[in-house]
Design an enzyme around this catalytic site. Structure first.
Site, PDB file in Angstrom:
ATOM      1  N   ARG A  23     -40.106  14.626   7.130  1.00  0.00           N
ATOM      2  CA  ARG A  23     -39.968  15.129   5.758  1.00  0.00           C
ATOM      3  C   ARG A  23     -40.606  16.499   5.563  1.00  0.00           C
ATOM      4  O   ARG A  23     -41.162  16.783   4.501  1.00  0.00           O
ATOM      5  CB  ARG A  23     -40.579  14.164   4.749  1.00  0.00           C
ATOM      6  CG  ARG A  23     -39.768  12.918   4.498  1.00  0.00           C
ATOM      7  CD  ARG A  23     -38.640  13.167   3.503  1.00  0.00           C
ATOM      8  NE  ARG A  23     -37.806  11.988   3.388  1.00  0.00           N
ATOM      9  CZ  ARG A  23     -37.950  11.074   2.427  1.00  0.00           C
ATOM     10  NH1 ARG A  23     -38.833  11.257   1.481  1.00  0.00           N
ATOM     11  NH2 ARG A  23     -37.168  10.027   2.409  1.00  0.00           N
ATOM     12  N   ARG A  27     -40.072  17.892  -1.377  1.00  0.00           N
ATOM     13  CA  ARG A  27     -40.566  18.250  -2.710  1.00  0.00           C
ATOM     14  C   ARG A  27     -41.959  18.842  -2.751  1.00  0.00           C
ATOM     15  O   ARG A  27     -42.338  19.436  -3.755  1.00  0.00           O
ATOM     16  CB  ARG A  27     -40.496  17.016  -3.624  1.00  0.00           C
ATOM     17  CG  ARG A  27     -39.070  16.702  -4.044  1.00  0.00           C
ATOM     18  CD  ARG A  27     -39.000  15.383  -4.764  1.00  0.00           C
ATOM     19  NE  ARG A  27     -39.460  14.323  -3.881  1.00  0.00           N
ATOM     20  CZ  ARG A  27     -39.282  13.024  -4.116  1.00  0.00           C
ATOM     21  NH1 ARG A  27     -38.685  12.630  -5.207  1.00  0.00           N
ATOM     22  NH2 ARG A  27     -39.711  12.127  -3.257  1.00  0.00           N
ATOM     23  N   ARG A  36     -33.826  22.658  -5.355  1.00  0.00           N
ATOM     24  CA  ARG A  36     -33.590  21.308  -5.862  1.00  0.00           C
ATOM     25  C   ARG A  36     -33.429  21.309  -7.382  1.00  0.00           C
ATOM     26  O   ARG A  36     -32.707  20.480  -7.935  1.00  0.00           O
ATOM     27  CB  ARG A  36     -34.762  20.422  -5.422  1.00  0.00           C
ATOM     28  CG  ARG A  36     -34.737  19.001  -5.892  1.00  0.00           C
ATOM     29  CD  ARG A  36     -33.688  18.182  -5.169  1.00  0.00           C
ATOM     30  NE  ARG A  36     -33.872  16.781  -5.497  1.00  0.00           N
ATOM     31  CZ  ARG A  36     -33.496  16.238  -6.650  1.00  0.00           C
ATOM     32  NH1 ARG A  36     -32.898  16.982  -7.554  1.00  0.00           N
ATOM     33  NH2 ARG A  36     -33.712  14.967  -6.887  1.00  0.00           N
ATOM     34  N   ASP A  72     -29.814  12.859   4.941  1.00  0.00           N
ATOM     35  CA  ASP A  72     -30.477  11.576   4.684  1.00  0.00           C
ATOM     36  C   ASP A  72     -29.851  10.505   5.559  1.00  0.00           C
ATOM     37  O   ASP A  72     -28.657  10.578   5.877  1.00  0.00           O
ATOM     38  CB  ASP A  72     -30.367  11.170   3.211  1.00  0.00           C
ATOM     39  CG  ASP A  72     -31.408  10.105   2.885  1.00  0.00           C
ATOM     40  OD1 ASP A  72     -32.563  10.478   2.611  1.00  0.00           O
ATOM     41  OD2 ASP A  72     -31.082   8.907   2.957  1.00  0.00           O
ATOM     42  N   TYR A 149     -30.503  -1.396   3.419  1.00  0.00           N
ATOM     43  CA  TYR A 149     -30.051  -0.734   2.179  1.00  0.00           C
ATOM     44  C   TYR A 149     -28.701  -1.277   1.714  1.00  0.00           C
ATOM     45  O   TYR A 149     -28.480  -1.500   0.526  1.00  0.00           O
ATOM     46  CB  TYR A 149     -29.985   0.789   2.380  1.00  0.00           C
ATOM     47  CG  TYR A 149     -31.356   1.420   2.344  1.00  0.00           C
ATOM     48  CD1 TYR A 149     -31.999   1.659   1.128  1.00  0.00           C
ATOM     49  CD2 TYR A 149     -32.034   1.743   3.509  1.00  0.00           C
ATOM     50  CE1 TYR A 149     -33.267   2.209   1.080  1.00  0.00           C
ATOM     51  CE2 TYR A 149     -33.307   2.305   3.473  1.00  0.00           C
ATOM     52  CZ  TYR A 149     -33.916   2.533   2.254  1.00  0.00           C
ATOM     53  OH  TYR A 149     -35.177   3.063   2.205  1.00  0.00           O
TER      54      TYR A 149
HETATM   55  O1  CP3 Z   1     -37.580  14.853   7.666  1.00  0.00           O
HETATM   56  C1  CP3 Z   1     -36.884  15.741   7.140  1.00  0.00           C
HETATM   57  O2  CP3 Z   1     -37.349  16.739   6.592  1.00  0.00           O
HETATM   58  C2  CP3 Z   1     -35.376  15.599   7.239  1.00  0.00           C
HETATM   59  C3  CP3 Z   1     -34.710  15.054   6.112  1.00  0.00           C
HETATM   60  C4  CP3 Z   1     -34.831  13.571   5.793  1.00  0.00           C
HETATM   61  C5  CP3 Z   1     -34.787  13.075   4.470  1.00  0.00           C
HETATM   62  N1  CP3 Z   1     -34.766  11.719   4.521  1.00  0.00           N
HETATM   63  C6  CP3 Z   1     -34.726  13.904   3.262  1.00  0.00           C
HETATM   64  C7  CP3 Z   1     -34.981  13.300   1.950  1.00  0.00           C
HETATM   65  C8  CP3 Z   1     -34.909  12.473   6.651  1.00  0.00           C
HETATM   66  C9  CP3 Z   1     -35.041  12.417   8.151  1.00  0.00           C
HETATM   67  C10 CP3 Z   1     -34.857  11.308   5.819  1.00  0.00           C
HETATM   68  C11 CP3 Z   1     -34.873   9.947   6.371  1.00  0.00           C
HETATM   69  C12 CP3 Z   1     -34.909   8.804   5.442  1.00  0.00           C
HETATM   70  N2  CP3 Z   1     -34.313   8.661   4.232  1.00  0.00           N
HETATM   71  C13 CP3 Z   1     -35.543   7.571   5.754  1.00  0.00           C
HETATM   72  C14 CP3 Z   1     -36.230   7.247   7.043  1.00  0.00           C
HETATM   73  C15 CP3 Z   1     -37.560   7.882   7.162  1.00  0.00           C
HETATM   74  C16 CP3 Z   1     -38.600   7.358   6.235  1.00  0.00           C
HETATM   75  O3  CP3 Z   1     -38.971   8.100   5.317  1.00  0.00           O
HETATM   76  O4  CP3 Z   1     -39.030   6.224   6.424  1.00  0.00           O
HETATM   77  C17 CP3 Z   1     -35.349   6.711   4.668  1.00  0.00           C
HETATM   78  C18 CP3 Z   1     -35.869   5.297   4.534  1.00  0.00           C
HETATM   79  C19 CP3 Z   1     -34.559   7.401   3.709  1.00  0.00           C
HETATM   80  C20 CP3 Z   1     -34.043   6.872   2.430  1.00  0.00           C
HETATM   81  C21 CP3 Z   1     -34.503   7.677   1.281  1.00  0.00           C
HETATM   82  N3  CP3 Z   1     -34.115   8.971   1.015  1.00  0.00           N
HETATM   83  C22 CP3 Z   1     -35.392   7.275   0.257  1.00  0.00           C
HETATM   84  C23 CP3 Z   1     -36.073   5.926   0.185  1.00  0.00           C
HETATM   85  C24 CP3 Z   1     -35.505   8.348  -0.623  1.00  0.00           C
HETATM   86  C25 CP3 Z   1     -36.191   8.376  -1.962  1.00  0.00           C
HETATM   87  C26 CP3 Z   1     -37.658   8.481  -1.816  1.00  0.00           C
HETATM   88  C27 CP3 Z   1     -38.163   9.734  -2.476  1.00  0.00           C
HETATM   89  O5  CP3 Z   1     -39.090  10.341  -1.905  1.00  0.00           O
HETATM   90  O6  CP3 Z   1     -37.661  10.071  -3.553  1.00  0.00           O
HETATM   91  C28 CP3 Z   1     -34.741   9.426  -0.117  1.00  0.00           C
HETATM   92  C29 CP3 Z   1     -34.602  10.759  -0.706  1.00  0.00           C
HETATM   93  C30 CP3 Z   1     -34.933  11.932   0.178  1.00  0.00           C
HETATM   94  N4  CP3 Z   1     -34.566  12.074   1.483  1.00  0.00           N
HETATM   95  C31 CP3 Z   1     -35.616  13.111  -0.240  1.00  0.00           C
HETATM   96  C32 CP3 Z   1     -35.643  13.971   0.869  1.00  0.00           C
HETATM   97  C33 CP3 Z   1     -36.199  15.372   0.939  1.00  0.00           C
HETATM   98  C34 CP3 Z   1     -36.156  13.386  -1.621  1.00  0.00           C
HETATM   99  C35 CP3 Z   1     -34.999  13.853  -2.443  1.00  0.00           C
HETATM  100  C36 CP3 Z   1     -35.400  14.667  -3.656  1.00  0.00           C
HETATM  101  O7  CP3 Z   1     -35.572  14.057  -4.723  1.00  0.00           O
HETATM  102  O8  CP3 Z   1     -35.465  15.894  -3.553  1.00  0.00           O
END
Ligand code: CP3
Length: 342
Positions: A23, A27, A36, A72, A149
């Site tokens: 990540r 944000r 964003r 994602d 999911y």
């Molecule tokens: O790592 C990186 O920078 C690459 C991008 C990336 C994202 N998600 C961007 C993202 C990667 C590799 C993921 C993987 C991901 N997504 C996982 C596995 C890794 C982990 O975190 O355990 C999972 C379970 C997800 C599912 C997911 N996506 C959730 C549960 C959420 C919401 C949680 C939150 O923080 O709001 C997301 C959204 C998400 N994926 C964001 C980002 C940057 C936040 C989106 C935003 O509101 O800007």
């Protein structure tokens, strides 16, 4: 070219130790918030110019040794016919959930070039713009995590629906998992063909399983993915979050690199995996980025020291960077890691 990340993946000890953060685009960065603020998350994922721009932000701002594709893990589920939404404050929602035969019949295999062209286009832009400055990591969710999911219809604490299907209707469970596994193989192959130089498989939720069930509900599918991708020749990382009790099994996945969360120290992880002949990635608790500089330095030094006992070590966090973390601290951590391991 800075290829210490790829070297470390292949088991070479490097100086300094490479570092990237899960990540790392997100944000906590004002530069991310800026983009964003103008478009929602899914639109960013599907607009190659925007996805490429935010992928590059941490490379430029922090000096990390690898870029990870901005996307994602849930994107391929949408391409399979699931209905994906990100609701503010609620996280991902996939409605209706997949619970019966009819729900599975509505899902289909994907052809990445047709169904997720934006991901492949983002990778191509990134390879051009990175110009071999640092390698680009592609990724996918592991089948158990993606199925959770789909079957739960979003995030869950109990995993009752996916576990119920696994225990009460194993034939149906297997159908879902086989389809997701096939999709993931096509999806990651396409990312590699487009230019991804390494891949990571995220198994965020497989840690909720016992050892016995992890083998049957997660590992066999992850193994099939690594086996099929092996001939493509890029390094592969398997990260099972909260998987300390599973590490010897995780090692059997066929991945080149084992990702570790912060709960299991690297020395304990190496003991559990049988010997030091393993490449590990991890494992600073993301909340430790709230430590004072001096104490952060001590914790980083400890992890680097333990990493010297592995075949090679890639520094990372034990999970994703949280939005609350000050970006200056993340940059400082990169500097300390490079300085102490040089
Ligand atoms: O790592 C990186 O920078 C690459 C991008 C990336 C994202 N998600 C961007 C993202 C990667 C590799 C993921 C993987 C991901 N997504 C996982 C596995 C890794 C982990 O975190 O355990 C999972 C379970 C997800 C599912 C997911 N996506 C959730 C549960 C959420 C919401 C949680 C939150 O923080 O709001 C997301 C959204 C998400 N994926 C964001 C980002 C940057 C936040 C989106 C935003 O509101 O800007």
């Amino acid at each position: 070219m800075n290829d210490i990340f790829l070297k470390a993946c292949r088991g070479e000890r490097t100086s300094p130790v490479p570092v990237w953060f899960m990540r790392q685009a997100g944000r906590y960065l004002p530069e991310y918030q800026e983009i964003r603020g103008k478009s929602d998350f899914l639109t960013m994922c599907k607009t190659p110019e925007l996805a490429a721009e935010v992928t590059l932000q941490p490379v430029e701002l922090l000096g990390v040794d690898a870029a990870i594709l901005f996307s994602d893990i849930l994107i391929p589920l949408e391409a399979m016919g699931a209905n994906l939404a990100f609701e503010e404050g609620r996280g991902p929602v996939l409605q209706p959930p997949v619970r019966g035969e009819d729900d599975i019949n509505r899902l289909h295999h994907i052809e990445p070039e047709r169904d997720v062209p934006f991901v492949l286009e983002t990778i191509k832009i990134l390879r051009r713009e990175l110009a071999d400055k640092v390698p680009l990591i592609g990724f996918a969710g592991a089948p158990f995590t993606l199925a959770s999911y789909l079957i739960e219809g979003g995030g869950t604490k109990s995993f009752v629906n996916i576990k119920r299907m696994f225990f009460a209707n194993p034939v149906l469970f297997r159908r879902v998992m086989d389809l997701i596994t096939d999709v993931t193989i096509s999806y990651l192959s396409a990312q590699i063909r487009a230019g991804a130089q390494a891949i990571q498989l995220f198994d965020t939720w497989a840690g909720v399983l016992t050892r016995h069930d992890f083998r049957d509900a997660a590992l066999v599918y992850a193994r099939r993915i690594f086996n099929e991708l092996r001939p493509l020749g890029v390094p592969m990382v398997y990260f099972v979050f909260d998987g300390g009790h599973l590490l010897d099994l995780v090692r059997l996945s066929g991945a080149d690199v084992i990702g570790l969360d912060w709960r299991t120290d690297i020395d304990t992880a190496l003991f559990l995996m049988g010997d030091g002949n393993v490449v590990v990635q991890g494992n600073l608790d993301p909340c430790m980025l709230f430590l004072s500089e001096e104490r952060l330095r001590d914790r980083i030094a400890e992890i680097l020291f333990q990493g010297t006992m592995a075949k090679s070590h890639i520094f990372n966090l034990g999970h994703g960077i949280l939005p609350e973390i000050p970006p200056e601290k993340v940059k400082l951590a990169v500097e300390i890691i490079h300085e102490l391991s040089a």
